[in-house]
Design a protein around this motif. Structure first.
Motif, PDB file in Angstrom:
ATOM      1  N   MET A  34       0.774  -1.214   0.018  1.00 27.09           N
ATOM      2  CA  MET A  34       0.074   0.127  -0.006  1.00 27.09           C
ATOM      3  C   MET A  34       0.873   1.406  -0.065  1.00 27.09           C
ATOM      4  O   MET A  34       0.303   2.553  -0.047  1.00 27.09           O
ATOM      5  CB  MET A  34      -0.781  -0.045   1.131  1.00 27.09           C
ATOM      6  CG  MET A  34      -1.819  -1.099   1.299  1.00 27.09           C
ATOM      7  SD  MET A  34      -3.054  -1.014  -0.136  1.00 27.09           S
ATOM      8  CE  MET A  34      -3.932   0.571   0.594  1.00 27.09           C
ATOM      9  N   LEU A  35       1.953   1.070  -0.198  1.00 32.09           N
ATOM     10  CA  LEU A  35       2.991   2.237  -0.316  1.00 32.09           C
ATOM     11  C   LEU A  35       2.962   2.969  -1.331  1.00 32.09           C
ATOM     12  O   LEU A  35       3.094   4.421  -1.122  1.00 32.09           O
ATOM     13  CB  LEU A  35       4.600   1.694  -0.033  1.00 32.09           C
ATOM     14  CG  LEU A  35       5.543   2.771   0.419  1.00 32.09           C
ATOM     15  CD1 LEU A  35       5.471   3.621   1.570  1.00 32.09           C
ATOM     16  CD2 LEU A  35       6.917   2.247   0.349  1.00 32.09           C
ATOM     17  N   SER A  36       2.280   2.686  -2.553  1.00 32.61           N
ATOM     18  CA  SER A  36       2.530   3.414  -3.491  1.00 32.61           C
ATOM     19  C   SER A  36       1.226   4.358  -3.383  1.00 32.61           C
ATOM     20  O   SER A  36       0.945   5.486  -4.453  1.00 32.61           O
ATOM     21  CB  SER A  36       2.150   2.332  -4.911  1.00 32.61           C
ATOM     22  OG  SER A  36       0.955   1.579  -4.801  1.00 32.61           O
ATOM     23  N   TYR A  37       0.048   4.298  -2.623  1.00 32.62           N
ATOM     24  CA  TYR A  37      -1.071   5.015  -2.332  1.00 32.62           C
ATOM     25  C   TYR A  37      -0.899   6.013  -1.343  1.00 32.62           C
ATOM     26  O   TYR A  37      -1.779   6.954  -1.044  1.00 32.62           O
ATOM     27  CB  TYR A  37      -2.115   4.118  -1.931  1.00 32.62           C
ATOM     28  CG  TYR A  37      -2.750   2.906  -2.978  1.00 32.62           C
ATOM     29  CD1 TYR A  37      -2.988   3.256  -4.132  1.00 32.62           C
ATOM     30  CD2 TYR A  37      -2.310   1.719  -2.883  1.00 32.62           C
ATOM     31  CE1 TYR A  37      -3.336   2.311  -5.310  1.00 32.62           C
ATOM     32  CE2 TYR A  37      -2.636   0.792  -3.711  1.00 32.62           C
ATOM     33  CZ  TYR A  37      -2.995   1.016  -5.058  1.00 32.62           C
ATOM     34  OH  TYR A  37      -3.141   0.143  -5.860  1.00 32.62           O
ATOM     35  N   VAL A  38       0.314   6.338  -0.733  1.00 27.53           N
ATOM     36  CA  VAL A  38       0.574   7.142   0.242  1.00 27.53           C
ATOM     37  C   VAL A  38       1.306   8.383  -0.167  1.00 27.53           C
ATOM     38  O   VAL A  38       1.994   8.476  -0.983  1.00 27.53           O
ATOM     39  CB  VAL A  38       1.541   6.551   1.453  1.00 27.53           C
ATOM     40  CG1 VAL A  38       1.885   7.717   2.507  1.00 27.53           C
ATOM     41  CG2 VAL A  38       0.906   5.321   2.296  1.00 27.53           C
ATOM     42  N   PHE A  39       0.405   9.493  -0.030  1.00 28.10           N
ATOM     43  CA  PHE A  39       0.831  10.835  -0.660  1.00 28.10           C
ATOM     44  C   PHE A  39       1.967  11.491   0.242  1.00 28.10           C
ATOM     45  O   PHE A  39       2.818  12.029  -0.328  1.00 28.10           O
ATOM     46  CB  PHE A  39      -0.288  11.528  -0.747  1.00 28.10           C
ATOM     47  CG  PHE A  39      -0.188  13.067  -0.944  1.00 28.10           C
ATOM     48  CD1 PHE A  39       0.242  13.312  -2.402  1.00 28.10           C
ATOM     49  CD2 PHE A  39       0.114  14.070  -0.103  1.00 28.10           C
ATOM     50  CE1 PHE A  39       0.834  14.610  -2.819  1.00 28.10           C
ATOM     51  CE2 PHE A  39       0.364  15.219  -0.695  1.00 28.10           C
ATOM     52  CZ  PHE A  39       0.648  15.726  -1.932  1.00 28.10           C
ATOM     53  N   ILE A  48      -3.378   9.496   2.475  1.00 26.81           N
ATOM     54  CA  ILE A  48      -3.629   8.671   1.321  1.00 26.81           C
ATOM     55  C   ILE A  48      -3.921   9.587  -0.039  1.00 26.81           C
ATOM     56  O   ILE A  48      -4.679  10.839   0.283  1.00 26.81           O
ATOM     57  CB  ILE A  48      -4.815   7.973   1.379  1.00 26.81           C
ATOM     58  CG1 ILE A  48      -4.420   6.994   2.618  1.00 26.81           C
ATOM     59  CG2 ILE A  48      -5.178   7.131   0.087  1.00 26.81           C
ATOM     60  CD1 ILE A  48      -5.733   6.211   3.109  1.00 26.81           C
ATOM     61  N   ASP A  49      -3.522   9.606  -0.981  1.00 25.00           N
ATOM     62  CA  ASP A  49      -3.708  10.248  -2.150  1.00 25.00           C
ATOM     63  C   ASP A  49      -5.230   9.868  -2.646  1.00 25.00           C
ATOM     64  O   ASP A  49      -5.441   9.063  -3.180  1.00 25.00           O
ATOM     65  CB  ASP A  49      -2.718   9.777  -3.505  1.00 25.00           C
ATOM     66  CG  ASP A  49      -2.521  10.658  -4.313  1.00 25.00           C
ATOM     67  OD1 ASP A  49      -3.523  11.804  -4.404  1.00 25.00           O
ATOM     68  OD2 ASP A  49      -1.829  10.582  -5.277  1.00 25.00           O
ATOM     69  N   VAL A  50      -6.040  11.289  -2.578  1.00 22.46           N
ATOM     70  CA  VAL A  50      -7.248  10.913  -2.894  1.00 22.46           C
ATOM     71  C   VAL A  50      -7.524  10.759  -4.493  1.00 22.46           C
ATOM     72  O   VAL A  50      -8.145  10.078  -4.721  1.00 22.46           O
ATOM     73  CB  VAL A  50      -8.152  12.290  -2.393  1.00 22.46           C
ATOM     74  CG1 VAL A  50      -9.581  12.331  -2.838  1.00 22.46           C
ATOM     75  CG2 VAL A  50      -7.791  12.747  -0.874  1.00 22.46           C
ATOM     76  N   LYS A  51      -6.577  11.456  -5.126  1.00 19.93           N
ATOM     77  CA  LYS A  51      -6.818  10.954  -6.639  1.00 19.93           C
ATOM     78  C   LYS A  51      -6.487   9.742  -7.032  1.00 19.93           C
ATOM     79  O   LYS A  51      -7.491   8.856  -7.784  1.00 19.93           O
ATOM     80  CB  LYS A  51      -5.655  11.798  -7.408  1.00 19.93           C
ATOM     81  CG  LYS A  51      -6.051  11.844  -9.009  1.00 19.93           C
ATOM     82  CD  LYS A  51      -4.772  12.636  -9.662  1.00 19.93           C
ATOM     83  CE  LYS A  51      -5.139  12.601 -11.129  1.00 19.93           C
ATOM     84  NZ  LYS A  51      -4.079  13.390 -11.832  1.00 19.93           N
TER      85      LYS A  51
END
Length: 296
Positions: A34-39, A48-51
């Protein structure tokens, strides 16, 4: 999955709803998948990146809309925060909801009465709904799950990054998913706003509902003409009438005269007309007949 289309782009109102519900607030720990979704990462939480959340939400909506029979989509939530949202999602999209405890063997044991063969599985929390995810891996059922930054993603095909520890965040994500599924199916046009409020997907405690009912004051019904106090009507001619003279004799109630004939008195009859039933006038002796001599 918006593909650069303006119709599928993230709107400002949706971003405002996500930020107000705390969808972008993740956990303190981060799973490597899930590291790629952390802004951005703070000391106590991850942002978390909302986009990216919106892009994965559109992907999940396209997968759900591609199922021909809506009942083949099974939505599950064993946590209390997502049970109401799951039931509302099933109501608005036609999916099959399993709210509460998941019975082991629902997807694998054909002898069970609650045996199901869904084509797609959507869960609220991969940690709490691990039994359903494990059984779906046995029968090759694809899984869509809402995942936090520290959620395990094993056997999860589509992970939607969001905050699954907040009541409002879970309800809002289910509401957004249901709205996009209806739009992609053509049930709700994109030109108008969906008339269902996100509040219907939020979890509500029973104690709060009882308190709200108790706070409502009891309104007394308006007094109508039937329940009104009767008004005394004064007779203008009553004062002019002369009072009756008081009578010297006491007022007694007289019984009305009877119109039925008088009954005969059987108890006591006059002595002249009475008959002696003990001995007849002929003086006959019933004990022995005088005319016949039985001895001879």
């Amino acid at each position: 999955m918006s593909g650069g289309l303006k119709v599928l782009a993230l709107q400002k109102d949706d971003v405002t709803k996500m930020l107000a519900a705390g969808t972008h607030l993740g956990a303190a720990n981060v799973n490597f998948q899930m590291l790629s979704y952390v802004f951005k990462k703070r000391n106590d939480m991850c942002v978390i990146d909302v986009k990216k959340t919106w892009e994965k939400l559109l992907l999940a909506a396209r997968v759900i809309a591609s199922i021909e029979n809506p009942a083949d989509v099974c939505v599950i939530s064993s946590r209390n925060y997502g049970q109401r949202a799951v039931l509302k999602f099933a109501l608005h999209t036609g999916a099959t909801a399993i709210a509460g405890r998941f019975t082991p063997g629902t997807f694998t044991n054909q002898i069970q009465a609650a045996y199901k063969e869904p084509r797609l599985l959507v869960v609220t929390d991969p940690s709490a709904d691990h039994q359903a995810i494990m059984e779906s891996s046995y029968v090759n059922i694809p899984v869509i799950s809402f995942c936090n930054t520290d959620s395990p993603t094993k056997y999860v095909d589509i992970a939607i990054p969001c905050n699954i520890k907040s009541i409002h965040s879970v309800g809002l994500m289910w509401w957004l998913l249901a709205r996009e599924v209806r739009r992609m199916r053509g049930d709700t046009p994109r030109t108008i706003e969906w008339d269902v409020m996100p509040d219907l997907y939020f979890y509500r405690e029973e104690t709060k509902e009882e308190e709200e009912v108790a706070e409502v004051p009891e309104v007394q019904p308006a007094q109508d003409a039937y329940n009104a106090t009767p008004q005394v009507v004064t007779d203008p001619f009553a004062a002019a009438a002369e009072p009756l003279a008081p009578s010297a004799e006491p007022m007694t109630m007289m019984a009305p005269a009877s119109t039925f004939p008088a009954k005969e008195e059987w108890v006591a009859e006059p002595a002249s007309g009475g008959a002696d039933w003990g001995a007849e006038a002929g003086g006959a002796d019933w004990g022995a007949d005088g005319a016949v001599d039985w001895a001879s």
